[in-house]
Write an enzyme that holds these catalytic residues in place. Sequence first.
Site, PDB file in Angstrom:
ATOM      1  N   LYS A   1     -12.230  21.645  -4.449  1.00 36.97           N
ATOM      2  CA  LYS A   1     -11.183  21.120  -5.108  1.00 36.97           C
ATOM      3  C   LYS A   1     -11.460  21.479  -6.741  1.00 36.97           C
ATOM      4  O   LYS A   1     -12.015  21.216  -6.902  1.00 36.97           O
ATOM      5  CB  LYS A   1     -10.376  20.381  -5.402  1.00 36.97           C
ATOM      6  CG  LYS A   1      -9.023  19.914  -5.558  1.00 36.97           C
ATOM      7  CD  LYS A   1      -7.943  20.748  -3.950  1.00 36.97           C
ATOM      8  CE  LYS A   1      -6.257  21.253  -3.870  1.00 36.97           C
ATOM      9  NZ  LYS A   1      -5.756  21.628  -3.255  1.00 36.97           N
TER      10      LYS A   1
ATOM     11  N   ASP B   1      -2.169  25.043  -6.783  1.00 40.38           N
ATOM     12  CA  ASP B   1      -1.873  24.513  -6.475  1.00 40.38           C
ATOM     13  C   ASP B   1      -0.407  23.879  -7.719  1.00 40.38           C
ATOM     14  O   ASP B   1      -0.523  24.392  -8.673  1.00 40.38           O
ATOM     15  CB  ASP B   1      -2.621  22.915  -6.705  1.00 40.38           C
ATOM     16  CG  ASP B   1      -3.203  21.514  -6.041  1.00 40.38           C
ATOM     17  OD1 ASP B   1      -2.337  20.721  -6.182  1.00 40.38           O
ATOM     18  OD2 ASP B   1      -3.502  21.075  -4.422  1.00 40.38           O
TER      19      ASP B   1
ATOM     20  N   SER C   1      -3.713  31.544   2.933  1.00 34.88           N
ATOM     21  CA  SER C   1      -5.435  31.629   2.095  1.00 34.88           C
ATOM     22  C   SER C   1      -6.690  32.126   2.208  1.00 34.88           C
ATOM     23  O   SER C   1      -6.944  33.182   2.121  1.00 34.88           O
ATOM     24  CB  SER C   1      -5.800  29.938   1.319  1.00 34.88           C
ATOM     25  OG  SER C   1      -4.624  30.328  -0.136  1.00 34.88           O
TER      26      SER C   1
END
Length: 448
Positions: free
Chosen positions: A128, A168, A380
């Site tokens: 992330k 995001d 994804s």
Amino acid sequence: MLKNTYLQEVYGEASRRSAGEKEFLQAVLEVLESLEPVIERDPSYEKLGIIERLIEPERFIQFRVPWVDDSGKVRVNRGYRVQFNSAIGPYKGGLRFHPSVNASIIKFLGFEQTFKNSLTTLPMGGGKGGADFDPKGKSDGEVMRFCQSFMSEIFRHIGPDTDVPAGDIGVGGREVGFMFGQYKRLKNEFTGVLTGKGLSFGGSLARTEATGYGACYFTEEMLSHLKGESLKGKRVVISGSGNVATYCAEKLLQLGALPVTVSDSSGYAYDEKGIDIALLKQIKEVERGRVSDYAARRPGAKYGENCREVFTVPCDVAMPCATQNELDETSAEALIKNGVIAVSEGANMPCTPGAVEKLLAAGVLFGPAKAANAGGVATSGLEMSQNSQRYSWSFEEVDSKLHDIMKKVYRSAAEAAEEYGMAGNILAGANIAGFLKVGAAMKAQGIV
């Protein structure tokens, strides 16, 4: 609370090392509580230090991001990338641009991503990243310059077989496009290093819709399996009004449900007739407006200034799709009082531990984020597959694959919960199922 002595020691050391990182420690504790029966059944996890390694990122990168605004002033933000676990594949996880971004939030998201990616059955590790940059109110030129500066640092740490970021909160098609262009310029290669790309340069159909659609598919499967019901005819409260919330509402309408709310940081809109998707998209995606604009332009819609009060609206199903820890104990009590039968997380960890405890104690079905919102990263992964093949599938093909994946995600979580004596506890089941695959890969690869 943890009962296993080994896990107590692991969590205690994590708390010492990550003092002050409340979101990360919250996520770790939730997972460890679920894993107690797994650790007690198989002592090799303790012997090999699997849990200690699992909760420590393989790599954490922090860097400055200097950029120039439209007035010529130099601005500086802080950027991050956590490469948490690569046991089952290259790091995979989104980039978040929001003022709230800090080390704790990035680590919690990367940790959760490890389990989420495992649940999809696709070969993707957990990662992330992001920055404390706010795209709201910025011109396209300012966003472009920031994205180019951000990529000028992070490009050296990513690649199609190493780490594949995506979008995001605060990072949509515009931002992904700017970052992809800079990566291509720096590396002199055209490769699938980012997902969520535009359709003209390697993006996948249905990627935009995937997280919202997937959350609905998961919720439908959960209702069917545990209650013998469907979403058809159900009143649904949604928080958020970004990508996830919008396409969650769209799919709910297609499945015969009635989504009646959306929200943002300033408040919420309640539309008793059901959310007008075309109007919502126009305001949020084209005009970059607020839900107050939706309420003002939609006949009969009402606006409330406290966004947390969205969960006081009576509903059968609640789907929090905004941000972490938005649904607290007070909100959970209001939902229970109004007869909610299921809560499914569209955002990452939107329910506080206290809220989850109350919901489960009241017999409310609970779909945890790492399972319920896995549709985005699953698609994804499908985009990565298409990029590798230099090929693209139709919207219907991708949507069908997504539907199948979300059904498998639910089933694996439900079966794991049953196997370890917690039938119906999908939160524990998701943690266990996600862990078992990662843990097996870590065992096989030795002490690395």
